[in-house]
Design a protein around this motif. Structure first.
Motif, PDB file in Angstrom:
ATOM      1  N   SER A  66      -0.205   0.159  -4.468  1.00  0.00           N
ATOM      2  CA  SER A  66      -1.610   0.462  -4.714  1.00  0.00           C
ATOM      3  C   SER A  66      -2.429   0.177  -3.467  1.00  0.00           C
ATOM      4  O   SER A  66      -2.114  -0.727  -2.694  1.00  0.00           O
ATOM      5  N   SER A  67      -3.479   0.959  -3.305  1.00  0.00           N
ATOM      6  CA  SER A  67      -4.394   0.711  -2.199  1.00  0.00           C
ATOM      7  C   SER A  67      -5.547  -0.189  -2.638  1.00  0.00           C
ATOM      8  O   SER A  67      -6.417  -0.531  -1.831  1.00  0.00           O
ATOM      9  N   GLN A  85       0.829  -1.204   0.000  1.00  0.00           N
ATOM     10  CA  GLN A  85       0.000   0.000   0.000  1.00  0.00           C
ATOM     11  C   GLN A  85       0.862   1.252   0.000  1.00  0.00           C
ATOM     12  O   GLN A  85       2.017   1.215   0.456  1.00  0.00           O
TER      13      GLN A  85
END
Length: 122
Positions: free
Chosen positions: A121-122, A13
């Motif tokens: 990436s979240s 994340q």
């Protein structure tokens, strides 16, 4: 021949950390420089970080202060610690070594690893 074995990478994340390692094996006399480059989607390959035989380091501009490269000379291994990762750090990361072989001293050679994916990436 020299082989580079990369490990690490994966999905993280934004704001997280990840480590990459690269180990060189073969009839190596000396490794003059070893480090990481990356290729984001649709872009050219760029310098991430490199460490020279004497310990001098060089980083890409956007990596300074967030990434740290270190080297274990006895094991011909380089480590890249990546902190505060951003989505724009998403790329395939390639290890590279510049070295001389026992069988051909004085001639510098270069080998690239196969690459490892880092996705932020979240």
């Amino acid at each position: 021949q020299v082989q580079l074995v990369e490990s690490g990478g994966g999905l993280v994340q934004p704001g997280g950390s990840l480590g990459l390692s690269c180990a060189a094996s073969g009839s190596i006399f000396s490794i003059n420089a070893m480090g990481w480059y990356r290729q984001p989607p649709g872009k050219e390959r760029e310098l991430v970080a490199v460490i020279l035989n004497g310990g001098l380091t060089n980083y890409g501009n956007s990596m300074k202060g967030r990434f740290t490269i270190s080297r274990d000379n006895g094991k011909n291994t380089v480590h890249l610690q990546m902190d505060n990762l951003k989505p724009e750090d998403t790329a395939v990361y390639y290890c590279r070594a510049d070295y001389e072989l026992w069988t051909n001293l004085g001639k510098q050679r270069t080998t690239w690893g196969q690459g490892t994916q880092v996705t932020v990436s979240s």
